[in-house]
Design a protein around this motif. Structure first.
Motif, PDB file in Angstrom:
ATOM      1  N   TRP A 237     -11.817  16.017  10.759  1.00 48.46           N
ATOM      2  CA  TRP A 237     -11.859  17.474  10.570  1.00 48.46           C
ATOM      3  C   TRP A 237     -10.931  17.894   9.432  1.00 48.46           C
ATOM      4  N   LEU A 238      -9.738  17.284   9.373  1.00 53.69           N
ATOM      5  CA  LEU A 238      -8.775  17.620   8.321  1.00 53.69           C
ATOM      6  C   LEU A 238      -9.337  17.280   6.949  1.00 53.69           C
ATOM      7  N   LEU A 239      -9.865  16.077   6.784  1.00 50.84           N
ATOM      8  CA  LEU A 239     -10.373  15.658   5.483  1.00 50.84           C
ATOM      9  C   LEU A 239     -11.562  16.512   5.047  1.00 50.84           C
ATOM     10  N   ARG A 240     -12.442  16.805   5.970  1.00 51.40           N
ATOM     11  CA  ARG A 240     -13.605  17.635   5.620  1.00 51.40           C
ATOM     12  C   ARG A 240     -13.195  19.069   5.326  1.00 51.40           C
ATOM     13  N   GLY A 241     -12.174  19.542   6.020  1.00 54.07           N
ATOM     14  CA  GLY A 241     -11.656  20.870   5.707  1.00 54.07           C
ATOM     15  C   GLY A 241     -11.059  20.925   4.308  1.00 54.07           C
ATOM     16  N   LEU A 242     -10.298  19.894   3.949  1.00 56.45           N
ATOM     17  CA  LEU A 242      -9.731  19.829   2.601  1.00 56.45           C
ATOM     18  C   LEU A 242     -10.828  19.726   1.547  1.00 56.45           C
ATOM     19  N   ALA A 243     -11.888  18.999   1.862  1.00 53.24           N
ATOM     20  CA  ALA A 243     -12.981  18.829   0.902  1.00 53.24           C
ATOM     21  C   ALA A 243     -13.645  20.146   0.549  1.00 53.24           C
ATOM     22  N   HIS A 244     -13.587  21.125   1.433  1.00 52.36           N
ATOM     23  CA  HIS A 244     -14.199  22.430   1.159  1.00 52.36           C
ATOM     24  C   HIS A 244     -13.354  23.287   0.213  1.00 52.36           C
ATOM     25  N   LEU A 245     -12.119  22.875  -0.048  1.00 49.76           N
ATOM     26  CA  LEU A 245     -11.300  23.624  -0.995  1.00 49.76           C
ATOM     27  C   LEU A 245     -11.879  23.480  -2.399  1.00 49.76           C
ATOM     28  N   PRO A 246     -11.750  24.519  -3.239  1.00 46.67           N
ATOM     29  CA  PRO A 246     -12.217  24.390  -4.627  1.00 46.67           C
ATOM     30  C   PRO A 246     -11.455  23.285  -5.354  1.00 46.67           C
ATOM     31  N   LEU A 247     -12.113  22.653  -6.320  1.00 44.43           N
ATOM     32  CA  LEU A 247     -11.470  21.570  -7.061  1.00 44.43           C
ATOM     33  C   LEU A 247     -10.141  21.984  -7.711  1.00 44.43           C
ATOM     34  N   PRO A 248     -10.036  23.205  -8.298  1.00 41.00           N
ATOM     35  CA  PRO A 248      -8.731  23.581  -8.868  1.00 41.00           C
ATOM     36  C   PRO A 248      -7.604  23.551  -7.835  1.00 41.00           C
ATOM     37  N   VAL A 249      -7.907  23.909  -6.595  1.00 39.53           N
ATOM     38  CA  VAL A 249      -6.896  23.851  -5.543  1.00 39.53           C
ATOM     39  C   VAL A 249      -6.599  22.395  -5.182  1.00 39.53           C
ATOM     40  N   LEU A 250      -7.648  21.581  -5.139  1.00 41.01           N
ATOM     41  CA  LEU A 250      -7.445  20.164  -4.844  1.00 41.01           C
ATOM     42  C   LEU A 250      -6.621  19.476  -5.929  1.00 41.01           C
ATOM     43  N   TYR A 251      -6.730  19.943  -7.167  1.00 42.47           N
ATOM     44  CA  TYR A 251      -5.934  19.346  -8.230  1.00 42.47           C
ATOM     45  C   TYR A 251      -4.450  19.703  -8.075  1.00 42.47           C
ATOM     46  N   VAL A 252      -4.157  20.839  -7.473  1.00 48.16           N
ATOM     47  CA  VAL A 252      -2.758  21.159  -7.143  1.00 48.16           C
ATOM     48  C   VAL A 252      -2.256  20.157  -6.112  1.00 48.16           C
ATOM     49  N   LEU A 253      -3.113  19.849  -5.120  1.00 47.41           N
ATOM     50  CA  LEU A 253      -2.775  18.824  -4.144  1.00 47.41           C
ATOM     51  C   LEU A 253      -2.584  17.475  -4.836  1.00 47.41           C
ATOM     52  N   ALA A 254      -3.432  17.190  -5.824  1.00 45.27           N
ATOM     53  CA  ALA A 254      -3.320  15.923  -6.560  1.00 45.27           C
ATOM     54  C   ALA A 254      -1.980  15.825  -7.283  1.00 45.27           C
ATOM     55  N   ASP A 255      -1.484  16.950  -7.797  1.00 43.02           N
ATOM     56  CA  ASP A 255      -0.171  16.933  -8.459  1.00 43.02           C
ATOM     57  C   ASP A 255       0.920  16.506  -7.483  1.00 43.02           C
ATOM     58  N   GLY A 256       0.811  16.991  -6.228  1.00 40.11           N
ATOM     59  CA  GLY A 256       1.783  16.587  -5.213  1.00 40.11           C
ATOM     60  C   GLY A 256       1.638  15.118  -4.843  1.00 40.11           C
ATOM     61  N   ILE A 257       0.389  14.641  -4.758  1.00 35.81           N
ATOM     62  CA  ILE A 257       0.150  13.223  -4.448  1.00 35.81           C
ATOM     63  C   ILE A 257       0.708  12.344  -5.557  1.00 35.81           C
ATOM     64  N   TYR A 258       0.529  12.784  -6.794  1.00 36.71           N
ATOM     65  CA  TYR A 258       1.066  12.044  -7.944  1.00 36.71           C
ATOM     66  C   TYR A 258       2.578  11.880  -7.833  1.00 36.71           C
ATOM     67  N   LEU A 259       3.289  12.958  -7.540  1.00 39.73           N
ATOM     68  CA  LEU A 259       4.748  12.887  -7.417  1.00 39.73           C
ATOM     69  C   LEU A 259       5.152  11.976  -6.266  1.00 39.73           C
ATOM     70  N   LEU A 260       4.404  12.060  -5.173  1.00 39.10           N
ATOM     71  CA  LEU A 260       4.704  11.227  -4.010  1.00 39.10           C
ATOM     72  C   LEU A 260       4.508   9.743  -4.337  1.00 39.10           C
ATOM     73  N   LEU A 261       3.366   9.416  -4.959  1.00 38.29           N
ATOM     74  CA  LEU A 261       3.057   8.016  -5.249  1.00 38.29           C
ATOM     75  C   LEU A 261       3.982   7.429  -6.317  1.00 38.29           C
ATOM     76  N   ALA A 262       4.258   8.220  -7.360  1.00 38.48           N
ATOM     77  CA  ALA A 262       4.996   7.701  -8.514  1.00 38.48           C
ATOM     78  C   ALA A 262       6.506   7.684  -8.307  1.00 38.48           C
ATOM     79  N   TYR A 263       7.045   8.669  -7.570  1.00 36.92           N
ATOM     80  CA  TYR A 263       8.496   8.820  -7.524  1.00 36.92           C
ATOM     81  C   TYR A 263       9.111   8.667  -6.138  1.00 36.92           C
ATOM     82  N   VAL A 264       8.332   8.821  -5.082  1.00 38.78           N
ATOM     83  CA  VAL A 264       8.878   8.720  -3.725  1.00 38.78           C
ATOM     84  C   VAL A 264       8.463   7.389  -3.091  1.00 38.78           C
ATOM     85  N   VAL A 265       7.184   7.235  -2.863  1.00 39.12           N
ATOM     86  CA  VAL A 265       6.681   5.996  -2.262  1.00 39.12           C
ATOM     87  C   VAL A 265       6.717   4.847  -3.262  1.00 39.12           C
ATOM     88  N   ARG A 266       6.470   5.182  -4.536  1.00 35.05           N
ATOM     89  CA  ARG A 266       6.362   4.179  -5.601  1.00 35.05           C
ATOM     90  C   ARG A 266       5.317   3.128  -5.232  1.00 35.05           C
TER      91      ARG A 266
END
Length: 300
Positions: free
Chosen positions: A18-47
């Motif tokens: 339900w969570l993933l499908r709910g997120l999928a309904h968000l417009p792509l520009p909003v999802l790209y904001v989420l992608a910016d957060g994922i980028y910071l998490l992957l590159a600088y926190v989780v590495r």
């Protein structure tokens, strides 16, 4: 059709679905904001697999400085995060919108073979947004599109990704069933897509060649299937134009008619050289977290 429904997953995965499908309904520009957060998490926190990425890049680009390697690394993580949300968007993206976002610049390379009723092998890689290649091919091309894939071990993610990959009409063929599927559907007009840059192990009797300055073993399925079933083979290059928009360029590697030399793999070699060109042109867009060079050639 090759689609067999994946096994049901346990009920406790339903909230995640339900969570993933709910997120999928968000417009792509909003999802790209989420992608910016994922980028910071992957590159600088989780590495995430950062040492794998750095080793792969350093071994692949001997001519680049450490500063350039670090720049490519950051660009890769940003692109990887965007591919994650773009893949999620497949859960709800209409076929018409996908067709606008992925442009096949020369579909006639395959269409002329479809007009003759032939099966075409499409060779692609984990570059740019590889998840949009098969799904967009299903809406761009006149023939049916099937993709060979390795099923996931987790039942929920196998079911979720199966639905994403097939919702525009594409079919999926488990890797272990490839030969049987080709035999049962011999002569069918379609394209069979192979992601051909996975790391082949010793048990796969790989073709060894230099790839990105490293000794690399490749699956030889393309040569063997093309030879046995007289299939034309096309290299599928997907290039990112800008956020959420891609261009696919097709290059014929084999016409399906000329005799192939025994115990040689010219199609795989041609694929490797085409892939190298794409990686050098767009180094941030390749999947550098993939342990492409984990196997070593056995000593004779």
């Amino acid at each position: 059709m090759p689609n067999s429904l994946p096994k049901p997953y346990p009920w406790y995965y339903r909230p995640l679905n339900w969570l993933l499908r709910g997120l999928a309904h968000l417009p792509l520009p909003v999802l790209y904001v989420l992608a910016d957060g994922i980028y910071l998490l992957l590159a600088y926190v989780v590495r995430y697999r950062q040492q794998v990425v750095l080793v792969n890049l350093r071994n692949s680009f001997h001519d680049k400085s450490e500063a350039e390697i670090q720049r490519i690394t950051k660009g890769f993580y940003r692109h990887f995060a965007e591919v994650m949300v773009e893949t999620l968007k497949l859960a709800v993206m209409p076929a018409a919108e996908l067709k606008k976002r992925v442009w096949f610049s020369n579909p006639e390379v395959m269409e002329r073979h479809f007009a003759q009723g032939r099966t075409v092998l499409g060779l692609s890689s984990h570059s740019s947004n590889w998840e949009w290649v098969l799904t967009s091919g299903a809406v761009w091309l006149s023939a049916h599109a099937d993709g060979v894939y390795k099923p996931l071990s987790n039942p929920f993610f196998e079911s979720f990704m199966h639905q994403l990959r097939t919702r525009t009409g594409a079919g999926l063929i488990p890797m272990r069933d490839t030969l049987r599927d080709m035999l049962q559907r011999r002569g069918e007009t379609r394209v069979v897509s192979l992601l051909s840059d996975q790391a082949a192990g010793p048990e796969d009797r790989p073709y060894w060649t230099e790839f990105m300055h490293q000794d690399s073993g490749f699956y030889t399925s393309a040569d063997r299937l093309a030879d046995r079933f007289h299939c034309p083979v096309v290299y599928v290059s997907i290039r990112r134009l800008r956020r959420g928009y891609y261009q696919i360029i097709l290059t014929e590697l084999y016409d399906g008619d000329a005799p192939l030399p025994a115990n040689e793999f010219p199609i795989t070699e041609a694929f490797v050289r085409q892939l190298e060109q794409d990686i050098h042109a767009f180094p941030t867009d390749y999947l550098w977290t993939h342990r492409r060079w984990k196997h070593k050639r056995e000593a004779r």
